[in-house]
Design a protein around this motif. Structure first.
Motif, PDB file in Angstrom:
ATOM      1  N   TYR A 166      68.632  51.220  51.488  1.00 45.21           N
ATOM      2  CA  TYR A 166      68.972  51.209  50.436  1.00 45.21           C
ATOM      3  C   TYR A 166      68.330  50.554  49.351  1.00 45.21           C
ATOM      4  O   TYR A 166      67.268  50.694  48.962  1.00 45.21           O
ATOM      5  N   ARG A 167      67.982  48.779  49.774  1.00 48.47           N
ATOM      6  CA  ARG A 167      68.357  47.679  49.003  1.00 48.47           C
ATOM      7  C   ARG A 167      66.804  47.770  49.030  1.00 48.47           C
ATOM      8  O   ARG A 167      66.263  46.795  47.549  1.00 48.47           O
ATOM      9  N   LEU A 196      65.425  49.989  46.632  1.00 46.21           N
ATOM     10  CA  LEU A 196      65.731  50.082  45.523  1.00 46.21           C
ATOM     11  C   LEU A 196      65.104  48.437  44.991  1.00 46.21           C
ATOM     12  O   LEU A 196      63.867  48.989  43.963  1.00 46.21           O
ATOM     13  N   ARG A 197      64.378  47.236  46.015  1.00 42.33           N
ATOM     14  CA  ARG A 197      63.970  46.619  45.458  1.00 42.33           C
ATOM     15  C   ARG A 197      62.318  46.751  45.484  1.00 42.33           C
ATOM     16  O   ARG A 197      61.332  46.342  44.410  1.00 42.33           O
ATOM     17  N   PHE A 239      61.292  50.156  44.256  1.00 35.40           N
ATOM     18  CA  PHE A 239      61.468  50.110  43.323  1.00 35.40           C
ATOM     19  C   PHE A 239      61.614  49.716  42.168  1.00 35.40           C
ATOM     20  O   PHE A 239      59.983  49.704  41.041  1.00 35.40           O
ATOM     21  N   ASP A 240      62.294  49.189  41.927  1.00 34.84           N
ATOM     22  CA  ASP A 240      61.979  48.159  40.747  1.00 34.84           C
ATOM     23  C   ASP A 240      60.298  46.725  40.999  1.00 34.84           C
ATOM     24  O   ASP A 240      60.361  46.096  39.456  1.00 34.84           O
ATOM     25  N   GLN A 285      57.361  52.457  38.534  1.00 31.72           N
ATOM     26  CA  GLN A 285      58.517  53.533  38.550  1.00 31.72           C
ATOM     27  C   GLN A 285      58.204  54.677  38.256  1.00 31.72           C
ATOM     28  O   GLN A 285      58.714  55.353  38.145  1.00 31.72           O
ATOM     29  N   LYS A 298      63.767  57.242  42.085  1.00 27.83           N
ATOM     30  CA  LYS A 298      65.133  55.795  42.025  1.00 27.83           C
ATOM     31  C   LYS A 298      65.599  56.228  43.352  1.00 27.83           C
ATOM     32  O   LYS A 298      66.129  57.196  43.359  1.00 27.83           O
ATOM     33  N   PRO A 299      65.524  55.436  44.407  1.00 24.58           N
ATOM     34  CA  PRO A 299      66.409  55.850  45.351  1.00 24.58           C
ATOM     35  C   PRO A 299      68.346  55.823  45.570  1.00 24.58           C
ATOM     36  O   PRO A 299      68.626  55.262  44.410  1.00 24.58           O
ATOM     37  N   HIS A 300      68.811  56.729  45.709  1.00 25.43           N
ATOM     38  CA  HIS A 300      70.318  57.089  46.003  1.00 25.43           C
ATOM     39  C   HIS A 300      71.333  56.142  47.026  1.00 25.43           C
ATOM     40  O   HIS A 300      70.424  56.029  48.104  1.00 25.43           O
ATOM     41  N   PRO A 301      72.085  55.217  46.749  1.00 25.85           N
ATOM     42  CA  PRO A 301      72.800  54.974  47.649  1.00 25.85           C
ATOM     43  C   PRO A 301      73.181  56.026  48.773  1.00 25.85           C
ATOM     44  O   PRO A 301      73.028  56.944  48.957  1.00 25.85           O
ATOM     45  N   TYR A 328      65.502  60.791  50.232  1.00 22.53           N
ATOM     46  CA  TYR A 328      65.016  59.534  49.307  1.00 22.53           C
ATOM     47  C   TYR A 328      63.409  61.078  48.506  1.00 22.53           C
ATOM     48  O   TYR A 328      64.112  60.645  47.283  1.00 22.53           O
TER      49      TYR A 328
END
Length: 602
Positions: free
Chosen positions: A334-335, A338-339, A341-342, A346, A351-354, A374
């Motif tokens: 997930y991290r 998210l990295r 994505f940031d 975008q 955007k990923p979810h936990p 995802y």
């Protein structure tokens, strides 16, 4: 090896190199980091630096000549931050000595490590550095696998048994290696190694090293760094000296079983689940996982790659990752998403979810289900059963191996002596090898096969039948080709054969004079490869009857002026017009071989 610099706090200082392979990270040349070593430096007043053997974030290793003893040594220069008489390797050395384990025991069990009595210190701009004096060993296990000719299992099994035997010896004495992988396993050299060569003779046999000039971002040189960084020694050029015997090295991550560390610096492809994700104490079972990956790579000749992530690789060979590692692995996935994505625009990715609780409780492959969740809009079915391990599927694929050209094929001018050939592991062996590896790649550490059970597995002793011919026959074929080449091969044929083997390195006819064709010899101890230009090991003082480069050039420097004088006199005497020569002076031409050019210290 873990970098000695703080990756999160330091800024780039040096212009990075391109096109020079196998060199250290230039940013490690900083205060408390690596010591700047240049070719022809003298270490401890006795070791002349002639080439590089290897490098990493915590040390560099140099091929040095000890002139007073007429012998070669490998000098490991530790980064200042990793220089301590209480370093893991020296601590393990003392622990083994306390158990009455001597150097002969280590030698017999394929282990080479630094000893406290073979160390010295040097000081430099980056601090104080502990140096270890070690014997010169050959290429890494991975490099040997690339050089090995033949596609059978016999030589592979022998090497795999030795490295398993060495690891078992450490475990029996309460020691975990902690960083067990092909890069930390070196091949031994024939008796005497390089000691039959002096530096000038060595430079006649090997090509000039590729190098990169080290400059800071403003274009200046730094006192913290060497002027040049160079590629390591190319063992392919000395392959006739390399034996099928291993030496386990680099115990910089080693620890005693009764005091395991909280983490290890082993690269992720070889790291066990508990090393990567926690959830279980570290111990000898972590080594067993690394051993399994190493055995797999040595047998196939290929690194386990082609996967999207280390977790994807792990699940493909060992099945879906279970608790207690699953939640930590999902959080890391997930991290990473998210990295990414940031760092993106975008717009092209959601955007990923936990990770959901449903995902964590499922038994399917985490990487596959996480990616589907995802990308998907609606609910997913997580009831898919646990997929079987993919070891057998992976090992059953087609691989490509370099093998010698058979006697039935022509081997003539401008024709190569080796070829690529597709190969599959025989079914009987595949079944046994899969059984061995599956037991070593269990997620629960205590479920893994021990090294003693690995040594007793039938894969090491299986009757291979015709498979034995696949490994013995290529060596015989190659020796026959080599023997024929020595009796009938012309200079042009040698040039074309060598150039066909190594397109990146062309040699000229003039260089052939400096190369000694290996005589017929017993090939039971030495590797026999392509018709070579590398001399077989010879006892010190044994006379060679082939002219060296220095002898040929000395002869030319004497005879060439005389020959030019004769040609000029003949031309003038028999030319269309009569000419009187009142005075003719011939200046001697001196041609001498030199070592590879080295930049001045400034």
């Amino acid at each position: 090896m873990t970098s000695s610099t703080d990756e999160t706090n330091h800024k780039q200082k040096y212009i990075q190199s391109y096109g020079v392979e196998g060199i250290e990270d230039l940013e490690d040349y900083t205060e408390n980091g690596l010591h700047p070593v240049n070719i022809l430096d003298i270490l401890d007043g006795r070791f002349e630096v002639c080439h590089k053997l290897g490098s990493g974030g915590i040390a560099t290793v140099w091929l040095c000549y000890e002139a007073s003893e007429k012998r070669w040594r490998a000098i490991k220069v530790n980064a200042a931050s990793h220089s301590s008489m209480d370093s893991p390797e020296l601590r393990i050395s003392r622990a083994l000595k306390n158990q009455a384990v001597g150097s002969e025991d280590l030698e017999r069990h394929h282990i080479v490590m630094a000893e406290e009595t073979s160390t010295f210190w040097i000081e430099g701009p980056n601090g104080k550095h502990l140096c270890s004096v070690l014997p010169v060993l050959g290429p890494s296990l991975s490099q040997w696998r690339e050089m090995a000719v033949g596609f059978g299992a016999v030589r592979i099994q022998k090497v795999c048994y030795e490295l398993t035997e060495g690891l078992h010896f450490l475990h029996e004495h309460g020691i975990c290696h902690g960083d067990f992988r092909p890069q930390n396993i070196l091949m031994r050299l024939a008796d005497g190694g390089l000691d039959h060569l002096d530096p000038d003779e060595l430079f006649e046999l090997i090509s000039l090293h590729n190098r990169h000039e080290v400059r800071t971002l403003d274009g200046s040189h730094s006192p913290n760094a060497p002027k040049w960084v160079i590629e390591p020694l190319n063992w392919y050029e000395l392959k006739d000296l390399v034996l099928d015997n291993v030496a386990i090295v680099d115990l910089g991550e080693a620890f005693e079983l009764d005091s395991p560390p909280r983490s290890l610096g082993i690269p992720r492809p070889y790291a066990s689940p508990e090393v990567m994700y926690g959830g279980a104490p570290l111990g000898k079972e972590s080594d067993v996982w690394s051993l399994a990956i190493t055995l797999m790579e040595v047998r196939t000749g290929e690194q386990i790659d082609g996967f999207e992530s280390p977790l994807d690789r792990m699940e493909n060979i060992a099945g879906p990752i279970p608790p207690p590692y699953r939640s930590i692995a999902a959080e890391k996935l997930y991290r990473n998403l998210l990295r990414d994505f940031d760092a993106s625009s975008q717009e092209d990715m959601p955007k990923p979810h936990p990770p959901s609780e449903k995902l964590l409780q499922s038994t399917g492959a985490l990487t596959e289900l996480f990616w589907k969740e995802y990308q998907a809009e609606g609910e997913l079915d997580y009831s898919s059963p646990e997929i079987p391990t993919g070891i057998e599927d992976y090992l059953g694929e087609e691989f490509w191996e370099t093998v010698p050209i058979t006697n039935g094929d022509s081997v003539g001018e401008n024709e190569p002596t080796t070829m690529l050939r597709p190969y599959r592991i025989p079914k009987d062996e595949l079944t046994m090898l899969t059984d061995l590896l599956r037991g070593m790649l269990m997620y629960k550490p205590h479920d893994r096969t021990s090294t003693s059970s690995v040594l007793g597995h039938s894969w090491f002793t299986m009757g291979l039948g015709d498979e034995k011919l696949n490994i013995e026959e290529p060596e015989k074929q190659l020796f026959d080709i080599k023997r024929e080449a020595q009796s009938r091969t012309t200079t042009e044929e040698i040039v074309s054969q060598v150039n066909s083997q190594k397109p990146s390195k062309k040699i000229s006819k003039s260089e052939i004079g400096s190369r000694e064709i290996a005589p017929e010899a017993d090939t039971s101890e030495l590797k026999t490869n392509t018709p070579g230009i590398v001399p077989s090991p010879r006892p010190r003082g044994q006379k060679r009857f082939i002219l060296s480069v220095s002898q040929i050039l000395s002869w030319l420097s004497t005879c060439l002026p005389i020959l030019l004088s004769i040609i000029i006199l003949w031309k003038l005497r028999h030319g269309p017009e009569s000419t009187t020569i009142e005075k003719l002076e011939v200046v001697n031409i001196f041609i001498t071989p030199n070592r590879p050019p080295v930049a001045d210290a400034n």
